[in-house]
Design an enzyme around this catalytic site. Structure first.
Site, PDB file in Angstrom:
ATOM      1  N   CYS A  58       0.818  -1.212   0.000  1.00 29.82           N
ATOM      2  CA  CYS A  58       0.000   0.000   0.000  1.00 29.82           C
ATOM      3  C   CYS A  58       0.852   1.262   0.000  1.00 29.82           C
ATOM      4  O   CYS A  58       0.404   2.319  -0.422  1.00 29.82           O
ATOM      5  CB  CYS A  58      -0.945  -0.002   1.196  1.00 29.82           C
ATOM      6  N   ASN A  59       2.091   1.150   0.466  1.00 31.43           N
ATOM      7  CA  ASN A  59       2.945   2.334   0.597  1.00 31.43           C
ATOM      8  C   ASN A  59       3.974   2.510  -0.509  1.00 31.43           C
ATOM      9  O   ASN A  59       4.523   3.596  -0.680  1.00 31.43           O
ATOM     10  CB  ASN A  59       3.697   2.303   1.927  1.00 31.43           C
ATOM     11  N   ARG A  60       4.279   1.437  -1.252  1.00 34.47           N
ATOM     12  CA  ARG A  60       5.349   1.530  -2.238  1.00 34.47           C
ATOM     13  C   ARG A  60       5.250   0.424  -3.277  1.00 34.47           C
ATOM     14  O   ARG A  60       4.661  -0.640  -3.016  1.00 34.47           O
ATOM     15  CB  ARG A  60       6.704   1.438  -1.552  1.00 34.47           C
ATOM     16  N   GLU A 120       5.972  -4.566   8.778  1.00 34.89           N
ATOM     17  CA  GLU A 120       5.205  -5.456   7.905  1.00 34.89           C
ATOM     18  C   GLU A 120       5.906  -5.660   6.560  1.00 34.89           C
ATOM     19  O   GLU A 120       5.744  -6.683   5.904  1.00 34.89           O
ATOM     20  CB  GLU A 120       3.794  -4.911   7.704  1.00 34.89           C
ATOM     21  N   GLN A 124       6.917  -8.933   3.319  1.00 34.96           N
ATOM     22  CA  GLN A 124       6.730  -8.750   1.874  1.00 34.96           C
ATOM     23  C   GLN A 124       8.033  -9.033   1.138  1.00 34.96           C
ATOM     24  O   GLN A 124       8.047  -9.644   0.073  1.00 34.96           O
ATOM     25  CB  GLN A 124       6.275  -7.313   1.587  1.00 34.96           C
ATOM     26  N   LYS A 196      -3.721  -9.552   4.956  1.00 27.70           N
ATOM     27  CA  LYS A 196      -2.850  -9.319   6.112  1.00 27.70           C
ATOM     28  C   LYS A 196      -3.254  -8.066   6.889  1.00 27.70           C
ATOM     29  O   LYS A 196      -3.361  -8.088   8.120  1.00 27.70           O
ATOM     30  CB  LYS A 196      -1.396  -9.199   5.663  1.00 27.70           C
TER      31      LYS A 196
END
Length: 421
Positions: A58-60, A120, A124, A196
């Site tokens: 979601c961030n990168r 988190e 990943q 997740k």
């Protein structure tokens, strides 16, 4: 940090974009689902890319890999997402060699996370490396680097307080609810999506809100039931989504879809509804803001939350950076060793040739020639000689390149097969 063969020289790059310069909409353009990653891997192999890993959260969205030019990796990303090269150029970053190594360490160790200390991302990274290895796209260099990042991450978790307290994207959503919703224990909460982030959010909701009115919905009901079994919450069918939304006071969306899964047409109730979208790309259509009873919060808004926990974490950053530097030194030492490993191997083969010739000669001359003893002594001498050269090449005070050339010249070594250095 480069790879040589007869036709090309490639370098290690990190290319991508993150929350720092790209807003949620742009990040959504470059988001990769599992099918997109698989297609990218296949295209990479067709294009002769030797090694890479892909991260899309979601961030990168990032690619770490070897290429002659970073555009090869940028093209792979743009060909398999909705993003364009022009968009990428406006918000992206490109790191090469040592800068790329530093970047992956900061990302994997939570120092570059949208919420400082959110670890988190390391899971990943592990999953991405495993997928790349399965596709034959994880060389020794990149595998060793990922393992070094994992090692640093573990040490930072155990040796610092940078991840102390419950602060993550999932907790930030619950923290927002706690700070902005009164009588939270009696509100109806619907969690749509049990990946997740959804699972972590569910756990934080139960832990911090004391709410017994939490309902889960997932497109695949069995996945929701697995989560519900752990936390003893209610599960409803996907077909009941609209009905459950209209019965809720709080809707949390974490479906991880490539297109919006909730829009204003699903919302018929006139009572106030707080909607939190924890997905990239956005899974809640912005048209819900047309409804006067809706408050829409996206994860980019949640990341702005700062509290005492985050302030304490900032004070731990120097300790985390020290650990990273220690692990990076170990990794760089390994890289240096790889520079001369082929030459040492070739030297060992050359000395072994000398040994075979000499033993053969002595065998013919001596009647009572002791084969086993001669073999043992010869092998020990060869090992001592090669160890001596290896220690010499590790000495910071000498030029490794000049020493390698001299060794090759003196012993007339054949050019060793080249590898990542």
């Amino acid at each position: 940090m480069e790879y040589n063969n007869k036709s090309k020289t490639t370098y290690f790059y990190a290319i991508g974009l993150s929350y720092k310069k790209a807003d949620a909409e742009i990040r959504g353009h470059f988001s990769l689902d599992e099918q997109g990653k698989q297609t990218l891997y296949q295209q990479a192999k067709i294009n002769g890319v030797e090694s890479l890993i892909v991260i899309s959260t979601c961030n990168r969205t990032e690619i770490y890999g070897f290429a002659e030019h970073p555009y090869q990796l940028i093209k792979l990303l743009c060909d398999n997402t909705k993003g364009t090269v022009e968009e990428f150029q406006n918000v992206a970053y490109i790191y090469k060699n040592t800068e790329a190594i530093s970047h992956i360490f900061r990302v994997g160790c939570g120092l570059d996370s949208q919420i400082l200390g959110d670890f988190e991302i390391i899971s990943q990274l592990k999953v991405s490396a495993k997928s790349a290895k399965k596709e034959g796209l994880l060389n020794a260099y990149l595998e060793r680097l990922v393992n070094a990042v994992i090692q640093a991450s573990k040490r930072i978790k155990t040796e610092t307080d940078i991840s102390s307290g419950a602060t993550s994207v999932s907790f930030a959503s619950v923290q927002y609810i706690l700070n902005n919703v009164s009588d939270i224990s009696n509100k109806n909460i619907l969690l749509f999506g049990t990946g997740k982030i959804g699972r972590n959010t569910c756990e934080n909701l139960i832990k911090h809100t004391k709410n017994e009115h939490i309902t889960l919905i997932n497109r695949t009901k069995t996945k929701a039931e697995e989560v519900a079994g752990k936390f003893n919450v209610l599960v409803k069918d996907y077909a009941n989504l609209q009905e459950e939304i209209n019965a809720s006071d709080i809707l949390i969306v974490a479906t991880g879809a490539q297109n919006p899964t909730v829009d204003k047409h699903l919302i018929q109730s006139k009572k106030p509804l707080l909607v939190l979208d924890l997905s990239i790309p956005k899974n809640v259509d912005s048209n819900v803001k047309d409804l006067s009873n809706i408050t829409l919060i996206h994860l980019d808004d949640l990341s702005q939350i700062t509290d005492e926990t985050l302030e304490k974490r900032k004070g731990q950053v120097p300790y985390a950076e020290t650990i990273i530097e220690e692990i990076k030194i170990e990794f760089n030492n390994w890289l240096e060793t790889r520079k001369f490993a082929p030459t040492i191997k070739a030297l060992k083969h050359k000395l072994n040739d000398f040994k075979i010739a000499e033993l053969d000669s002595q065998r013919k001359k001596l009647v009572d020639f002791n084969e086993a003893q001669a073999e043992l002594i010869s092998n020990n001498i060869i090992q001592k000689i090669t160890n001596h050269f290896a220690h010499h090449l590790k000495d910071d005070g000498i030029s490794t390149i000049e020493s390698l050339e001299l060794i090759k010249k003196v012993f007339q070594l054949e050019e060793p097969s080249k590898n990542h250095v």
